[in-house]
Design a protein around this motif. Structure first.
Motif, PDB file in Angstrom:
ATOM      1  N   GLY A 115      53.547 -38.186  22.940  1.00  0.00           N
ATOM      2  CA  GLY A 115      53.528 -37.187  24.008  1.00  0.00           C
ATOM      3  C   GLY A 115      52.348 -37.470  24.925  1.00  0.00           C
ATOM      4  O   GLY A 115      51.236 -37.636  24.442  1.00  0.00           O
ATOM      5  N   VAL A 166      50.325 -37.113  29.043  1.00  0.00           N
ATOM      6  CA  VAL A 166      50.111 -36.278  30.219  1.00  0.00           C
ATOM      7  C   VAL A 166      51.327 -36.400  31.146  1.00  0.00           C
ATOM      8  O   VAL A 166      51.774 -37.510  31.425  1.00  0.00           O
ATOM      9  CB  VAL A 166      48.829 -36.728  30.964  1.00  0.00           C
ATOM     10  N   GLN A 210      51.111 -32.582  21.573  1.00  0.00           N
ATOM     11  CA  GLN A 210      50.366 -33.825  21.811  1.00  0.00           C
ATOM     12  C   GLN A 210      50.170 -34.053  23.314  1.00  0.00           C
ATOM     13  O   GLN A 210      49.094 -34.487  23.748  1.00  0.00           O
ATOM     14  CB  GLN A 210      51.174 -34.976  21.227  1.00  0.00           C
ATOM     15  N   LEU A 233      49.990 -31.753  25.563  1.00  0.00           N
ATOM     16  CA  LEU A 233      49.000 -30.772  26.025  1.00  0.00           C
ATOM     17  C   LEU A 233      47.588 -31.195  25.635  1.00  0.00           C
ATOM     18  O   LEU A 233      46.633 -31.038  26.410  1.00  0.00           O
ATOM     19  CB  LEU A 233      49.317 -29.391  25.448  1.00  0.00           C
ATOM     20  N   ALA A 234      47.450 -31.733  24.430  1.00  0.00           N
ATOM     21  CA  ALA A 234      46.119 -32.190  23.989  1.00  0.00           C
ATOM     22  C   ALA A 234      45.590 -33.246  24.948  1.00  0.00           C
ATOM     23  O   ALA A 234      44.412 -33.228  25.325  1.00  0.00           O
ATOM     24  CB  ALA A 234      46.201 -32.747  22.562  1.00  0.00           C
ATOM     25  N   ARG A 235      46.470 -34.172  25.333  1.00  0.00           N
ATOM     26  CA  ARG A 235      46.030 -35.255  26.218  1.00  0.00           C
ATOM     27  C   ARG A 235      45.753 -34.745  27.640  1.00  0.00           C
ATOM     28  O   ARG A 235      44.917 -35.303  28.341  1.00  0.00           O
ATOM     29  CB  ARG A 235      47.087 -36.371  26.238  1.00  0.00           C
ATOM     30  N   PHE A 288      44.944 -31.329  28.495  1.00  0.00           N
ATOM     31  CA  PHE A 288      43.964 -30.251  28.625  1.00  0.00           C
ATOM     32  C   PHE A 288      42.665 -30.494  27.871  1.00  0.00           C
ATOM     33  O   PHE A 288      41.665 -29.833  28.141  1.00  0.00           O
ATOM     34  CB  PHE A 288      44.612 -28.917  28.226  1.00  0.00           C
ATOM     35  N   GLY A 289      42.682 -31.459  26.921  1.00  0.00           N
ATOM     36  CA  GLY A 289      41.427 -31.821  26.251  1.00  0.00           C
ATOM     37  C   GLY A 289      40.328 -32.154  27.241  1.00  0.00           C
ATOM     38  O   GLY A 289      39.232 -31.567  27.185  1.00  0.00           O
ATOM     39  N   PHE A 327      36.281 -34.719  23.637  1.00  0.00           N
ATOM     40  CA  PHE A 327      37.321 -34.064  24.441  1.00  0.00           C
ATOM     41  C   PHE A 327      37.815 -34.933  25.588  1.00  0.00           C
ATOM     42  O   PHE A 327      38.966 -34.817  26.000  1.00  0.00           O
ATOM     43  CB  PHE A 327      36.804 -32.722  24.959  1.00  0.00           C
ATOM     44  N   PHE A 346      43.498 -41.136  24.600  1.00  0.00           N
ATOM     45  CA  PHE A 346      44.169 -41.580  23.373  1.00  0.00           C
ATOM     46  C   PHE A 346      45.676 -41.473  23.556  1.00  0.00           C
ATOM     47  O   PHE A 346      46.152 -41.034  24.573  1.00  0.00           O
ATOM     48  CB  PHE A 346      43.678 -40.793  22.154  1.00  0.00           C
TER      49      PHE A 346
END
Lengths: 248, 248, 248, 248
Positions: B155, B157, C174, C176-178, C180-181, D244, D248
């Motif tokens: 997944g 961006v 995943q 979102l993590a990429r 919004f991290g 953050f 990745f």
């Protein structure tokens, strides 16, 4: 006799995968067969020769850099003008299926030697040759194929040593694919997930003895040939192979 | 005319992968081509017919259960005696490449509809037919192949919606492989990792415009045919395909 | 009473994980508890209140965008000045454990609705609030945690529908993590691998009934709190949790 | 002075992760610090002692079985009555970031020695001690934690040797988790994905020099302590940690 333009090398030629791969690739190229013992490769050389192909057997200990050097010197003398079309690393040490606290350091060493070090030596010898073949007008992109296993993806009870070797092997292969792919060399890894139907495995039951419950080495060879013939616009890096009844 | 013994179905036939797969499988089987619009499949039907093959185009919305039902009723009328040898699910909605907060619920719905629901309907229709073909003496194990993508593994961006559909699709395919493999049906998933060389993609640059920097749809088709011809002792469940220069 | 500076939201509060998470996070924040039925959240609200915390229960159908909108409007009225410190998506539909050909389209819809669509709506509501909290001097980085499962990593026999929902959910998380991290929001996914020790699961045997063979919901809650308190220099994106005796 | 009931061992104690882990675990246990050079562990021993803790530094070459034997003999003399509560394997050789054809066999050997062999020796020494501690009423399940890296998951250009060591290490750790988890020992692996904020890394830029763009070693230590304190109903086997802003 005309010197061959391209040839292939197969490491780890015995009664199973390596022999099938060697016989199949011998339909397209002269093949050098490397194995520790002459008794492993001699029958394969004979079968290939009888079928009208060209094969050279070379006794080699892949975990010994000097032995690998000698094998490649011999190959260079055999076909001094030819280019390397395909190299297959299929070396396998028997493995130590034991609870972790019963493993000896030698069990780990052996798994690493065959799984990782041998591949390291072999790849350092073959990649310059494969790169050299890229520009020589090969029919198919020069190819390095490495035989992997389920234990390359998963560490399990009693598999600590064997999995260490196979994980390391997959790491090297993947790194090579990313480095040499853009230079035109196809580097692929196969995940063999199941028992292989070899004379050695004849009396061992897999999947309850059901027909085709073991992997046919000829089917593995077909997949290697398919990988070798992929054009560079569509390389497969990793491919799994398992019997239809295998649990996974 | 003799009724065909085996036939194939390809869903998602346009200018790229689906058309190449249809043309290649048409060399072995009569093929039913499903696409939303007649303008998508008509040229492919024509090309196959001209080459001496048999093809039937059927306008189908795979995300609509009734439309899928109608397509299969039509196929049953077309070849009432024949068995299904191979089914390829290659449906693709255009995808919404947007920051997450700009995605609409419809973007997710569309990705799920084409990625997961359409496959669900298609698999529920084809698996009984493929199971039925297992016992009918097919040359190759009856096969279901699903076209996946990098977004099925990762997944990223702006890929939240598209990846949701592809992850779900891979989940279904993997579940089917584990359930129907032991019954003799080969279920495979391909990870297409790179731009595909279609007329649509003609003006889009991939990998800096380098030759073979896009995946040839014919090479994808070759891989599908290879998967279809694997014997049941050595099924591949998942296979990646990428141009040699693709970063991964 | 002073308006709270920060609050938390937990979706999917019943007898298990959600209730434990809500009780634990209520020691640090006022919490909004969302569940389909009042009977699910009411006892948890009562327990938190009795322990001196603040909790508001809101009947919500997370797979219905309007219902989610209403819940967030209610939360905004409840704590108009406060910022969102942590949001936990723990919604779970019961799942359809059936052979693929016995699954109905509704089984897939349900899995996708709870697994993916509900998360999509929830994330679109919470991420702007979490981003807004980043600059407001929170003690810990604003956090979105999603409860996953083994079926998010592996499609298995009889799990086609459930796995489709969980794979899709992991894809979204995943992505979102990429995205919004780097903006300071911590997005994490947990792989719950084993039976959970809930009143509901009381009579079900897991791991042969051995002590601690089921996952303690309080231990899950501890891991969520740990994730929430990680500084932004060291975010965990994915974490597995399983009983010591679980096979994996 | 009363003999300690439980103690901890940390291998690989220098200026970064190992030192932070040692200082944190020293708040709960006497700790033995193993490193190749006294100059690595001496300042950490001093800091712990000054803070009121107990620490013993032992010069050890983990890739040398006899050196490891000697270290454990020394630990046994130091705390003859105590049980081992936690063992952390954090050994790291500098790594050889080179194109594959420039790597020497020694580069691979070094990566394997520190990554896999050292862990093998260390695990064979610590697991019997950790098993022995299971029954001794420890506050937390006896724990073995191994420090991994992104290169344990992915082989990349110029990382062939390093990745081989880390893949092998992960294989061993995963095998141990599956074998010793059911016996009550918690075996965990951490994927450190990013530059670590050490004095050594002070002048190296990561993530454009943004604040918190490098991983705080104290945050890593917190995660190790969290892993150690997980109850056996909810063990984490693998956990990633990254800044953050890390891609990745």
């Amino acid at each position: 006799m005309v010197a061959p333009t391209f040839y292939a090398i197969v490491v780890g030629v015995g009664s199973g995968t390596g022999a099938s791969v060697a016989r199949l690739f011998a339909q397209g190229y002269p093949v050098a067969l490397l194995a520790r013992k002459e008794s492993s490769y001699a029958p394969v050389v004979e079968a290939i020769t009888k079928a009208g192909g060209t094969a050279v057997g070379i006794s080699t200990d892949v975990s010994d850099a000097q032995s690998v050097d000698a094998a490649f010197a011999r190959i260079a003398r055999e076909w001094p003008q030819a280019k390397l079309a395909a190299a297959v690393y299929n070396a396998e040490a028997g493995f130590s299926y034991k609870p972790f606290l019963e493993l000896a350091p030698e069990d780990l060493d052996r798994a690493i030697s065959t799984g990782a070090k041998g591949l390291f030596y072999f790849a350092q010898k073959t990649l310059p040759l494969l790169l050299d073949a890229v520009g020589a007008g090969p029919k198919h992109p020069p190819t390095l194929i490495v035989t992997g296993a389920t234990a390359a993806l998963r560490g399990s009870v009693k598999f600590a040593a064997f999995a260490a070797g196979k994980f390391a092997q997959r790491a090297i292969t993947q790194s090579l694919a990313r480095e040499f792919g853009p230079q035109g060399v196809h580097v692929a890894y196969t995940i063999i997930d199941g028992g292989i139907d070899t004379p050695w495995g004849k009396d061992r039951e897999f999947n309850g003895g059901v027909a085709d419950g073991k992997i046919s080495p000829d089917a593995i060879a077909d997949s290697y040939w398919y990988l070798h013939t992929q054009p560079r616009s569509a390389f497969t890096q990793e491919l799994d192979l398992r019997p239809f009844v295998e649990k996974f």
